[in-house]
Design a protein around this motif. Sequence first.
Motif, PDB file in Angstrom:
ATOM      1  N   TRP A 298       0.869  -1.045   0.094  1.00  0.00           N
ATOM      2  CA  TRP A 298       0.088  -0.078   0.105  1.00  0.00           C
ATOM      3  C   TRP A 298       1.054   1.187  -0.138  1.00  0.00           C
ATOM      4  CZ3 TRP A 298      -4.518   0.990  -1.473  1.00  0.00           C
ATOM      5  CH2 TRP A 298      -5.456  -0.045  -1.423  1.00  0.00           C
ATOM      6  N   GLN A 302       0.607   3.939  -2.767  1.00  0.00           N
ATOM      7  CA  GLN A 302       0.446   5.580  -2.772  1.00  0.00           C
ATOM      8  C   GLN A 302       1.497   6.342  -3.052  1.00  0.00           C
ATOM      9  OE1 GLN A 302      -2.715   6.316  -1.407  1.00  0.00           O
ATOM     10  NE2 GLN A 302      -1.899   8.310  -2.217  1.00  0.00           N
ATOM     11  N   ASP A 306       1.122   9.316  -5.941  1.00  0.00           N
ATOM     12  CA  ASP A 306       1.491  10.898  -5.325  1.00  0.00           C
ATOM     13  C   ASP A 306       2.414  11.452  -6.310  1.00  0.00           C
ATOM     14  OD1 ASP A 306      -0.268  10.471  -3.359  1.00  0.00           O
ATOM     15  OD2 ASP A 306       1.274   9.960  -1.879  1.00  0.00           O
ATOM     16  N   GLY A 315      -5.756   6.973  -9.995  1.00  0.00           N
ATOM     17  CA  GLY A 315      -6.492   6.483  -8.763  1.00  0.00           C
ATOM     18  C   GLY A 315      -7.931   6.216  -9.202  1.00  0.00           C
TER      19      GLY A 315
END
Length: 433
Positions: A298, A302, A306, A315
């Motif tokens: 995860w 992420q 980003d 996303g």
Amino acid sequence: MEIDGSASAVALLGLDGFVVRAALVIDGELHQLIETTATRVGCPSCGVIASPHDRREVRVRDLPSGGRPVVLVWSKRVWRCEDTDCEKRTWSEQHPEIRARASLSERARRDACRRVGRDGHSVAQVARDLGVGWSTVMAAVRDYGEPLVDDPDRIGDVDALGMDETSFLAGNQVHNTLYVTGFVDLSRHQLLDVVPGRSATSVSGWLEAQPATWLEGVAAVALDPHRGYANGLLAHLGHATVVVDHFHAVALANAAIEDVRRRTQNETLGHRGRKGDPLYSIRRLLLRAAGTLDERAWARLQAGLDAGDRFGEVGAALLAKELLRDSYAAVDLAHARQRLTVFYQWCADADVPELTRLAKTVAAWHNEILAYHHTGLSNGPTEALNLLVKKIKRVGHGFRNFDNYRLRLLLHCGVTWQDQPTARLRARPRSVA
């Protein structure tokens, strides 16, 4: 080494009507001299008792014995009719286990078919092991395999049918990639047949050849979201429930994620994905189910989003996939409808071209997706058999003849072989101290 025609030698030979006169090892091969047990033979034309006229040797390959190749040397009798008015005059004796002018005994031919069909060996490998040509083994596969494939009882009654395509011949300058469509009994996990093409005509043509009573027994069909397949079912299986399972639906969502990722990659960096690019480094994580990701995964996911997903479109595609997956995890049909509505609303609000296209595709298969919840049917057995199909294709190093390809696939995936089971030897009893 020599063996006389004793009962034990005949038992080892295992051919009814023959006796072993001698056995010799020549150049590492076991040569067995055999002859028939017949002593009184009638003329096939007039019935008069014949007399011996001559002998000639016939050599055929047989099954290996003790790790050595075997050659059967048949001292074949030539008989003569004693009736001077008979037109038959002389003839050679025959035996069903050794055909005239054959290179292999019939049991070797049966075993060659079993090795190619049940065990999935290549024809070339079996031919090398038996010391004969490719065409000799392939002829044995046809002779003994085609009756098994063409047996009308092989297919039997089917209540749940699966369909999917696999590639048959790779594309080149002359033609595009050629595909075949496989039909699978989802209950028995058995390949029923394969036909050229992946169109409505291919499906309807095969169904048209099936008995009407058989078609009436098919209650449900699982397939991938290919409109040609669905259209091919209408004429003959219009009464059956069509199901698109979660595997193929989620595959559509994953394809949309890949399209969004590639477009975003080019728009932000001006090139296709390379090692070290944020989105490229998480491309495999994007395709995994959220429930299978640990904390480290995860965090990587992420961080990649980003750094590389400037406008949040990747996303959004990832969340759309999870919403579609949630619809398959619904507790009942009403719950699934609600979750699909959430999925449609999310795709509309995201305003991402790839998600708009995905929502339209899912909406076109709305009823088939919901059918999964009241049938529980999955095309998983079809996908599993596709792996065996690809294995046979790899073993054969590709195929060009569709008839040979179909025969090999059905012998490996569509026939129940009735072999003599091998009894397990019992372990020796332990001695008591």
